[in-house]
Write a protein that holds these residues in place. Structure first.
Motif, PDB file in Angstrom:
ATOM      1  N   ALA A  79       0.831  -1.206   0.000  1.00 29.50           N
ATOM      2  CA  ALA A  79       0.000   0.000   0.000  1.00 29.50           C
ATOM      3  C   ALA A  79       0.866   1.257   0.000  1.00 29.50           C
ATOM      4  CB  ALA A  79      -0.937  -0.005   1.207  1.00 29.50           C
ATOM      5  N   MET A  80       1.922   1.262   0.826  1.00 30.20           N
ATOM      6  CA  MET A  80       2.820   2.412   0.852  1.00 30.20           C
ATOM      7  C   MET A  80       3.541   2.555  -0.488  1.00 30.20           C
ATOM      8  SD  MET A  80       2.105   3.403   3.856  1.00 30.20           S
ATOM      9  CE  MET A  80       0.594   2.410   4.038  1.00 30.20           C
ATOM     10  N   ASP A  81       3.907   1.438  -1.076  1.00 31.90           N
ATOM     11  CA  ASP A  81       4.618   1.435  -2.354  1.00 31.90           C
ATOM     12  C   ASP A  81       3.766   2.093  -3.440  1.00 31.90           C
ATOM     13  OD1 ASP A  81       6.403   0.975  -4.373  1.00 31.90           O
ATOM     14  OD2 ASP A  81       6.413  -1.200  -4.204  1.00 31.90           O
ATOM     15  N   VAL A  82       2.514   1.665  -3.575  1.00 29.26           N
ATOM     16  CA  VAL A  82       1.671   2.221  -4.636  1.00 29.26           C
ATOM     17  C   VAL A  82       1.271   3.657  -4.335  1.00 29.26           C
ATOM     18  CG1 VAL A  82       0.812   0.000  -5.474  1.00 29.26           C
ATOM     19  CG2 VAL A  82      -0.430   1.171  -3.649  1.00 29.26           C
ATOM     20  N   GLY A  90       2.420  11.793 -10.596  1.00 31.13           N
ATOM     21  CA  GLY A  90       1.680  13.031 -10.826  1.00 31.13           C
ATOM     22  C   GLY A  90       0.342  13.172 -10.151  1.00 31.13           C
ATOM     23  N   ALA A  91      -0.055  12.231  -9.278  1.00 33.00           N
ATOM     24  CA  ALA A  91      -1.342  12.364  -8.585  1.00 33.00           C
ATOM     25  C   ALA A  91      -1.377  13.652  -7.755  1.00 33.00           C
ATOM     26  CB  ALA A  91      -1.594  11.156  -7.692  1.00 33.00           C
ATOM     27  N   SER A  92      -2.470  14.375  -7.848  1.00 34.09           N
ATOM     28  CA  SER A  92      -2.588  15.634  -7.104  1.00 34.09           C
ATOM     29  C   SER A  92      -2.821  15.390  -5.622  1.00 34.09           C
ATOM     30  CB  SER A  92      -3.740  16.472  -7.672  1.00 34.09           C
ATOM     31  OG  SER A  92      -4.974  15.751  -7.584  1.00 34.09           O
ATOM     32  N   GLN A  93      -3.451  14.279  -5.297  1.00 32.67           N
ATOM     33  CA  GLN A  93      -3.719  13.935  -3.906  1.00 32.67           C
ATOM     34  C   GLN A  93      -3.748  12.410  -3.766  1.00 32.67           C
ATOM     35  OE1 GLN A  93      -7.376  15.479  -2.355  1.00 32.67           O
ATOM     36  NE2 GLN A  93      -7.005  14.753  -0.275  1.00 32.67           N
ATOM     37  N   VAL A  94      -3.120  11.908  -2.712  1.00 37.42           N
ATOM     38  CA  VAL A  94      -3.143  10.473  -2.431  1.00 37.42           C
ATOM     39  C   VAL A  94      -3.577  10.272  -0.986  1.00 37.42           C
ATOM     40  CG1 VAL A  94      -1.818   8.338  -2.257  1.00 37.42           C
ATOM     41  CG2 VAL A  94      -1.327   9.937  -4.110  1.00 37.42           C
ATOM     42  N   SER A  95      -4.669   9.531  -0.798  1.00 36.39           N
ATOM     43  CA  SER A  95      -5.199   9.225   0.533  1.00 36.39           C
ATOM     44  C   SER A  95      -5.003   7.747   0.813  1.00 36.39           C
ATOM     45  CB  SER A  95      -6.689   9.576   0.620  1.00 36.39           C
ATOM     46  OG  SER A  95      -6.919  10.923   0.262  1.00 36.39           O
ATOM     47  N   ILE A  96      -4.336   7.424   1.912  1.00 38.69           N
ATOM     48  CA  ILE A  96      -4.166   6.036   2.336  1.00 38.69           C
ATOM     49  C   ILE A  96      -5.246   5.728   3.364  1.00 38.69           C
ATOM     50  CG2 ILE A  96      -2.624   4.358   3.411  1.00 38.69           C
ATOM     51  CD1 ILE A  96      -0.278   6.155   2.491  1.00 38.69           C
ATOM     52  N   LEU A 108       6.318  -1.239   7.267  1.00 38.18           N
ATOM     53  CA  LEU A 108       7.454  -0.781   8.057  1.00 38.18           C
ATOM     54  C   LEU A 108       7.307   0.706   8.376  1.00 38.18           C
ATOM     55  CD1 LEU A 108      10.305  -2.527   6.024  1.00 38.18           C
ATOM     56  CD2 LEU A 108       9.474  -3.197   8.276  1.00 38.18           C
ATOM     57  N   PRO A 109       7.687   1.131   9.583  1.00 36.72           N
ATOM     58  CA  PRO A 109       7.576   2.547   9.945  1.00 36.72           C
ATOM     59  C   PRO A 109       8.240   3.473   8.942  1.00 36.72           C
ATOM     60  CG  PRO A 109       8.086   1.239  11.883  1.00 36.72           C
ATOM     61  CD  PRO A 109       8.169   0.302  10.710  1.00 36.72           C
ATOM     62  N   ASP A 110       9.402   3.075   8.403  1.00 33.83           N
ATOM     63  CA  ASP A 110      10.082   3.919   7.415  1.00 33.83           C
ATOM     64  C   ASP A 110       9.247   4.087   6.153  1.00 33.83           C
ATOM     65  OD1 ASP A 110      12.193   4.294   9.090  1.00 33.83           O
ATOM     66  OD2 ASP A 110      13.565   2.907   8.072  1.00 33.83           O
ATOM     67  N   GLU A 111       8.510   3.039   5.780  1.00 31.88           N
ATOM     68  CA  GLU A 111       7.653   3.126   4.596  1.00 31.88           C
ATOM     69  C   GLU A 111       6.485   4.085   4.836  1.00 31.88           C
ATOM     70  OE1 GLU A 111       7.905   1.770   1.537  1.00 31.88           O
ATOM     71  OE2 GLU A 111       9.843   0.889   2.021  1.00 31.88           O
ATOM     72  N   ILE A 116       4.130   9.603   3.955  1.00 32.90           N
ATOM     73  CA  ILE A 116       3.635  10.878   4.480  1.00 32.90           C
ATOM     74  C   ILE A 116       4.557  12.020   4.064  1.00 32.90           C
ATOM     75  CG2 ILE A 116       3.199  12.172   6.608  1.00 32.90           C
ATOM     76  CD1 ILE A 116       2.269   9.491   7.844  1.00 32.90           C
ATOM     77  N   ALA A 117       5.877  11.766   4.087  1.00 33.58           N
ATOM     78  CA  ALA A 117       6.844  12.792   3.695  1.00 33.58           C
ATOM     79  C   ALA A 117       6.683  13.183   2.234  1.00 33.58           C
ATOM     80  CB  ALA A 117       8.265  12.290   3.955  1.00 33.58           C
ATOM     81  N   GLU A 118       6.215  12.244   1.414  1.00 29.48           N
ATOM     82  CA  GLU A 118       6.013  12.536  -0.006  1.00 29.48           C
ATOM     83  C   GLU A 118       4.654  13.167  -0.286  1.00 29.48           C
ATOM     84  OE1 GLU A 118       7.380   9.893  -3.056  1.00 29.48           O
ATOM     85  OE2 GLU A 118       8.579   8.738  -1.640  1.00 29.48           O
ATOM     86  N   GLY A 119       3.878  13.404   0.768  1.00 26.03           N
ATOM     87  CA  GLY A 119       2.623  14.123   0.591  1.00 26.03           C
ATOM     88  C   GLY A 119       1.367  13.294   0.630  1.00 26.03           C
TER      89      GLY A 119
END
Length: 214
Positions: A79-82, A90-96, A108-111, A116-119
């Motif tokens: 999920a974090m990968d995709v 180029g997605a304007s918004q990504v909601s997990i 993994l916490p780093d993932e 989150i760091a990537e927006g």
């Protein structure tokens, strides 16, 4: 070690050859199929299984997410990968969207921190209940049911249960399903390999019960 490629095992002749020529067989086929969400609207245009998306990208077939709003369902590393990949495409918004708490994610916490760091925005304790579809059959949003953390389940994590709150709507153009992979084992089951809930039934030492040499 000898590698044999282009070998189709899904026939009586192939199985007989393996049984006649080898004392032991190790099955390590991986999980390359996706699991269905089991909610209304999951077959709408714009719903993408994560495994298919990543497989296409691996074949240099890049999806066009430019300016799109994307909802990713799941809380694991895939999920974090995709989610991160959608942002980079180029997605304007990504909601997990995840039905448990952030602390109970299997990623993994780093993932998680990287996404989150990537927006990417994290919606925790939100269980997907319906994909909203427009008249032309395209995704236009996702309904989620707020959850609360209850008693621990067999995994040791608090089990999410429905909160006494109304459903919420998350607008989106694309829904990526990353709730886990499934294994194509129908062929193995046909030849006597025990299967339980969609997986090969094995002991803790990996030996398949009641089947010699597998």
């Amino acid at each position: 070690v000898e590698f044999r490629t282009d070998y189709d095992i899904s026939s009586d002749e192939a199985i007989k050859e393996i049984k006649d020529n080898y004392d032991a067989v190790y099955i390590s086929i991986g999980s390359h199929n996706h699991k269905n969400l089991g909610i209304p609207g999951e077959f709408a245009k714009g719903v993408i299984p994560a495994v298919e998306m990543l497989r296409s990208i691996g074949d240099d077939a890049m999806p066009n997410f430019k300016g799109k709003s994307v909802a990713v369902i799941g809380g694991g590393n895939v999920a974090m990968d995709v989610a991160r990949t959608a942002r980079r495409l180029g997605a304007s918004q990504v909601s997990i969207v995840y039905r448990r708490r952030r602390d109970d994610m299997t990623a993994l916490p780093d993932e998680i921190n990287g996404a989150i760091a990537e927006g990417c925005e994290l919606f925790q304790l939100k269980a997907p209940s319906e994909i909203i579809v427009d008249k032309s059959g395209h995704v236009k949003g996702l309904y989620v049911q707020p959850q609360i953390a209850s008693e621990a389940d067999r995994s040791g994590r608090p089990r999410p249960v429905d909160a006494d709150q109304p459903r919420e709507k998350i607008p989106c153009d694309i829904v990526i399903s990353a709730i886990g992979q499934a294994t194509d084992i129908e062929f193995f089951e046909k030849y006597g390999i025990p299967v339980y809930r969609g997986t090969i039934k094995a002991e803790k030492n990996s030996v398949v019960d009641k089947v010699q040499g597998i």
